[in-house]
Scaffold this active site. Structure first.
Site, PDB file in Angstrom:
ATOM      1  CE1 TYR A 102      13.436  31.835   1.532  1.00 34.61           C
ATOM      2  CE2 TYR A 102      13.129  29.653   1.859  1.00 34.61           C
ATOM      3  CZ  TYR A 102      13.183  30.757   1.043  1.00 34.61           C
ATOM      4  OH  TYR A 102      12.899  30.562  -0.327  1.00 34.61           O
ATOM      5  CE  LYS A 161      -0.387  -0.325   5.111  1.00 36.43           C
ATOM      6  NZ  LYS A 161      -1.232  -0.930   6.260  1.00 36.43           N
ATOM      7  NE  ARG A 169      -6.475   0.361  10.881  1.00 38.62           N
ATOM      8  CZ  ARG A 169      -5.217   0.142  10.213  1.00 38.62           C
ATOM      9  NH1 ARG A 169      -4.663   1.358  10.210  1.00 38.62           N
ATOM     10  NH2 ARG A 169      -4.876  -1.001   9.757  1.00 38.62           N
TER      11      ARG A 169
HETATM   12  C1  LIG Z   1      -0.340  -1.898   6.849  1.00 43.69           C
HETATM   13  C2  LIG Z   1      -1.018  -2.939   7.351  1.00 43.69           C
HETATM   14  C3  LIG Z   1      -0.118  -4.214   7.500  1.00 43.69           C
HETATM   15  C4  LIG Z   1       1.369  -4.146   7.379  1.00 43.69           C
HETATM   16  O1  LIG Z   1       1.851  -3.476   8.705  1.00 43.69           O
HETATM   17  P1  LIG Z   1       3.447  -3.490   8.985  1.00 43.69           P
HETATM   18  O2  LIG Z   1       3.581  -2.886  10.271  1.00 43.69           O
HETATM   19  O3  LIG Z   1       4.036  -2.349   7.979  1.00 43.69           O
HETATM   20  O4  LIG Z   1       3.974  -4.705   8.625  1.00 43.69           O
HETATM   21  C5  LIG Z   1      -0.653  -5.243   7.981  1.00 43.69           C
HETATM   22  N1  LIG Z   1      -2.050  -5.325   7.928  1.00 43.69           N
HETATM   23  C6  LIG Z   1      -2.834  -4.353   7.862  1.00 43.69           C
HETATM   24  C7  LIG Z   1      -4.207  -4.574   7.875  1.00 43.69           C
HETATM   25  C8  LIG Z   1      -2.624  -3.002   7.530  1.00 43.69           C
HETATM   26  O5  LIG Z   1      -3.306  -2.113   7.472  1.00 43.69           O
END
Ligand SMILES: *Cc1c(COP(=O)(O)O)cnc(C)c1O
Length: 398
Positions: free
Chosen positions: A276, A48, A147
């Protein structure tokens, strides 16, 4: 006279500033993590957010070649990008999808959605043509992350609703850890126990999901009893540890490096303000190097006067406010600096290295956010080709 468009070449070159992606390190990380997985556990490479800023397509290709069998994305366009490029592996959509149009796109591109509510299950079933194959859906159970996900004590009716719907196929039940990077495992075990309870309750009602998964990177490194059928690994495949206490659990190598070039070198007298706001004032005659990278490329402005870079294998302080496109360095103590020299902001230069954890520690944030912060103005350049698969050897006789 032919006109020549310089843009494509300059945009993909090492002229100004760039991100280097080391595919051998990625393959190494995937294989290193696989070596600690429970037998029969598959690995999902979580790609992602453009593979945590690394470039989703090439990361997905290398991760699959190295042995990952699933991909995880957050949004539908992220999944479509991979399918359009010809990726065939199953792709789980970790984010929510709620509308008929989203479900139609999911079905068309053979993505696999996460399902959390009864309303969603109704929309999904309605959007699916009764004549086509059922849509594989993944039931996300909230065991304590608070979540996305159906509360664990309400998972059974939703699973039953999915089972009753001929347009839907329950492909997996999963959950997500809130505190797996914490050395205190109490909350993690409470989530694991709730997950077990859900599995038992479903089983008692004749629902046996073909796949179960629970672990992110940290959960994967904690212990193999958390691996189930699949682990969803993001951060660790990019070569970073979710927390320092995991450093001995597996050997990971950072995949991403950020580099830029010195564009000007000059000498300033003492008591001269830099950048700056003149937030840095020289104390001595100072050799200054200007570098072509700034906060619009993803170098957080909050690191102004608080970061080092690597130049000719030495740590060199950044001075003055970080500007949109440029930063300044104090190179007085270096024997030699020239315009065109390569500066390493993140990565290795000779024996010295700077990691995303160093930036995150200074800023009070996490390495995940640092990696995702690099903007598309920085070209992603592959340092090493994705590894060839064994079957690709033309000399192999059958
Ligand atoms: C982003 C995500 C992961 C991966 O998490 P990491 O800590 O980067 O390994 C796994 N499962 C879900 C549901 C996620 O949203």
């Amino acid at each position: 006279m032919l006109s020549w468009d310089h843009r494509p070449r300059l945009a993909a070159s090492r002229e100004r500033a760039w991100v280097e992606i080391n595919h051998s390190h990625l393959a190494h990380n995937v294989q290193a993590i696989q070596s600690i997985l429970a037998p029969d556990t598959q690995m999902m490479a979580v790609v992602k957010a453009d593979a945590y800023g690394h470039g989703a397509l090439t990361i997905a290709q290398t991760a699959l070649q190295a042995g990952a069998t699933w991909l995880g994305v957050a949004t539908i366009p992220e999944g479509i990008e991979l399918r359009e490029a010809g990726i065939q592996a199953p792709i789980l959509l970790l984010g929510a999808a709620n509308t008929v149009e989203q479900v139609q796109a999911i079905a068309q591109w053979r993505l696999q959605p996460t399902l959390c509510t009864e309303k969603q299950a109704l929309v999904f079933a309605e959007a699916m043509d009764a004549a086509t194959d059922p849509l594989p859906v993944h039931l996300n159970v909230d065991t304590g992350m608070s979540r996305l996900g159906v509360p664990w004590h309400q998972a059974l009716p939703l699973a039953q609703q999915i089972q009753r719907s001929p347009q839907l196929h329950l492909a997996s039940v999963y959950s997500h850890f809130a505190t797996a990077d914490d050395p205190d495992l109490q909350t993690l075990y409470r989530q694991r126990d709730r997950f077990q309870q859900v599995i038992q309750t479903l089983g008692a009602h004749g629902i046996v999901p073909p796949m179960l998964h629970l672990a992110n990177s940290a959960g994967t490194l904690v212990e193999s009893s958390l691996h189930y059928n699949l682990v969803r690994v993001g951060l660790a495949i990019y070569g970073l540890y979710p927390a320092p206490h995991f450093r001995d659990s597996v050997d990971l190598k950072p995949v991403l490096q950020v580099k830029a070039r010195v564009t000007q070198v000059k000498t300033l007298p003492p008591h001269t303000g830099v950048s700056y706001g003149h937030r840095f004032v020289t104390q001595r005659e100072t050799r200054l190097a200007v570098v072509g990278i700034g906060y619009a490329d993803g170098v957080p402005r909050l690191l102004s006067n608080r970061m080092n870079v690597l130049l000719r294998g030495q740590f060199v302080p950044q001075i003055g406010a970080i500007t949109m496109d440029q930063i300044m360095l104090d190179v007085t103590d270096l024997a030699e600096v020239h315009e065109g020299d390569v500066v390493t902001l993140l990565g290795q230069d000779q024996d010295a290295s700077i990691s995303a954890d160093d930036w995150a520690d200074t800023l009070g944030t996490i390495s995940w956010e640092i990696l995702c912060g690099f903007k598309h103005r920085l070209p992603r350049l592959s340092l090493s080709a994705p590894p060839a698969t064994a079957t690709a050897n033309p000399l192999t006789l059958s």
